[in-house]
Design a protein around this motif. Sequence first.
Motif, PDB file in Angstrom:
ATOM      1  N   GLN A  19     -79.684  73.541 107.797  1.00  0.00           N
ATOM      2  CA  GLN A  19     -79.028  74.567 108.599  1.00  0.00           C
ATOM      3  C   GLN A  19     -77.954  73.962 109.496  1.00  0.00           C
ATOM      4  O   GLN A  19     -76.843  74.498 109.607  1.00  0.00           O
ATOM      5  CB  GLN A  19     -80.051  75.316 109.461  1.00  0.00           C
TER       6      GLN A  19
ATOM      7  N   CYS B  41     -78.974  80.496 113.440  1.00  0.00           N
ATOM      8  CA  CYS B  41     -78.266  79.248 113.697  1.00  0.00           C
ATOM      9  C   CYS B  41     -76.775  79.366 113.352  1.00  0.00           C
ATOM     10  O   CYS B  41     -75.911  79.006 114.152  1.00  0.00           O
ATOM     11  CB  CYS B  41     -78.902  78.124 112.891  1.00  0.00           C
TER      12      CYS B  41
ATOM     13  N   THR C 222     -78.611  71.204 120.127  1.00  0.00           N
ATOM     14  CA  THR C 222     -79.506  72.354 120.095  1.00  0.00           C
ATOM     15  C   THR C 222     -79.997  72.664 121.504  1.00  0.00           C
ATOM     16  O   THR C 222     -80.089  71.769 122.356  1.00  0.00           O
ATOM     17  CB  THR C 222     -80.708  72.110 119.172  1.00  0.00           C
TER      18      THR C 222
ATOM     19  N   THR D 263     -76.527  75.305 119.566  1.00  0.00           N
ATOM     20  CA  THR D 263     -77.046  76.341 118.686  1.00  0.00           C
ATOM     21  C   THR D 263     -78.570  76.271 118.723  1.00  0.00           C
ATOM     22  O   THR D 263     -79.147  75.399 119.367  1.00  0.00           O
ATOM     23  CB  THR D 263     -76.511  76.179 117.254  1.00  0.00           C
ATOM     24  N   ARG D 264     -79.202  77.211 118.055  1.00  0.00           N
ATOM     25  CA  ARG D 264     -80.663  77.282 118.015  1.00  0.00           C
ATOM     26  C   ARG D 264     -81.088  77.411 116.558  1.00  0.00           C
ATOM     27  O   ARG D 264     -80.475  78.153 115.789  1.00  0.00           O
ATOM     28  CB  ARG D 264     -81.158  78.478 118.828  1.00  0.00           C
ATOM     29  N   VAL D 265     -82.156  76.720 116.182  1.00  0.00           N
ATOM     30  CA  VAL D 265     -82.641  76.757 114.804  1.00  0.00           C
ATOM     31  C   VAL D 265     -84.014  77.409 114.755  1.00  0.00           C
ATOM     32  O   VAL D 265     -84.938  76.985 115.449  1.00  0.00           O
ATOM     33  CB  VAL D 265     -82.711  75.348 114.188  1.00  0.00           C
TER      34      VAL D 265
ATOM     35  N   GLN E 191     -84.345  72.662 108.935  1.00  0.00           N
ATOM     36  CA  GLN E 191     -83.477  72.556 110.104  1.00  0.00           C
ATOM     37  C   GLN E 191     -82.238  71.716 109.841  1.00  0.00           C
ATOM     38  O   GLN E 191     -81.119  72.124 110.192  1.00  0.00           O
ATOM     39  CB  GLN E 191     -84.263  71.958 111.281  1.00  0.00           C
TER      40      GLN E 191
END
Length: 490
Positions: free
Chosen positions: A200, A249, A222, A239-241, A197
């Motif tokens: 990223q 992401c 996030t 954003t999303r991981v 994560q």
Amino acid sequence: MSAFDDLLAFQRQTEALSSVAERLGWDQETVMPRGATEQRSEEIAAMEEVLHERRTDPRLGEWLAAAEPRTEVETRIVELINRDFTRASRIPARLATELARTTSLAQGIWADARANESPLDFLPTLDQVLMLKREQAAALADGGDLYDALLQEFEPDTTAAEIAAVFDAMRPRLVTLREDVLGADSQPQALTGHFPQETQLRLARSCATSFGYDWSRGRMDTAVHPFSSGRWQDSRITTRVVEPEPFNCLYSTIHEVGHSSYELGIDPDYAFTPLGRGGSMSLHESQSRIYENQMGRGRAFTGWLFDRMSDAFDGLNIADPDAFYATVNRVTPGCVRTESDEVQYNLHIMLRFDLERDLISGRLDCEDLVEAWNARFLKDFGIAVDRPANGVLQDVHWAVGLFGYFPTYALGNVYAGCLNAAMRKAVPDLDDALAQGDAGPGVEWLRENVQRHGGLRPPNRLIEEATGAPVSPAPLLDYLEDKFGRLYSL
């Protein structure tokens, strides 16, 4: 002071309070303690009550009647305030407050139901939201079409019938292209590996910087569902991981940078006026999608990204930049809209557009939504929905009452297709810069031709002035057929 000056001073405070209310929503989706949902719903409801009182203040009507705008900017400001005043005046204060409270609560209930794969935990709340939205639509429609009344909030002066006609024109070419691509002899390799994560997120920040994100006026956090929030001097992204899927992401980040850059790129003289925000949600989506797709998923930028990812993750299972470009643009059957490729993305929107029109009209009830969604998805995409989080629970939009929002994603793609064709002619060396990880020339062209104008011009007029041609889905469809035809040797 003139009536126009009084109007502008009053609107300035309303815009500032609206920005504060928006920040409460950002906080709820990012850093707010999970146990604070009920308190936050009351705070947001209180803010909405104050805002509704201001938006329906009788003095607005007096000032609007007496205002004598002298310029194009002043004329447009009066037009937009009058539009909002007329719309808000049709909605009872009780309804506006209850909608704010219910959708704030629904957002948390949706997130928990999605995490638990339990639609039954969410559907009763969605039914409450739907009843309120139907009531709101009836108040706004004044005897007209309910869905059209809701659509005006996101894409003014557009009807569902007009959107349906555009979608009907697009669907055959999209379906044919999808069938050809999925049936091609050669298919790109999937990206596999371990993608931590934190790595990223570091790379996502680099991508945001490459696309000109102003970190002095923004930040990245996030969220369950990526979004951007804010305007003027403070526009934030999320954003999303998903650790096995780094493209989720990276491209969510670039997408939200497009939204945020639009707000940050508006002429600062328009701050605290109705011109100081995006002209419509389709215009907003045109910016996020052209950043993400036409620039971000092009061969030039993916070549730069291949080198950065190879270094960040100590190598990839993809052999070279050309193979990586194909992997980034890989077309595969899938259930999730935000992870969809360019070929199939608009088909996801068409599904939601039809379902939400049925929900608003009463042709579809919430208790039947899961079955209707799954049946329609199987029909349109040829695959079964594997779990609720990848089906009816995947999007937050209906939970927060955004009925009428979904079609703007596809219209935004249409606008992006028009803008990309014009931008490539105006900036012939764009790919040279993108290959160095610099989207600056494209961003500058978009800022000059779209972003700086804010709400000054209606969407269709703005796109026509930027491109020199009427709005049409043809440039988007031509771009998709050319790009994926080459990638898949069609």
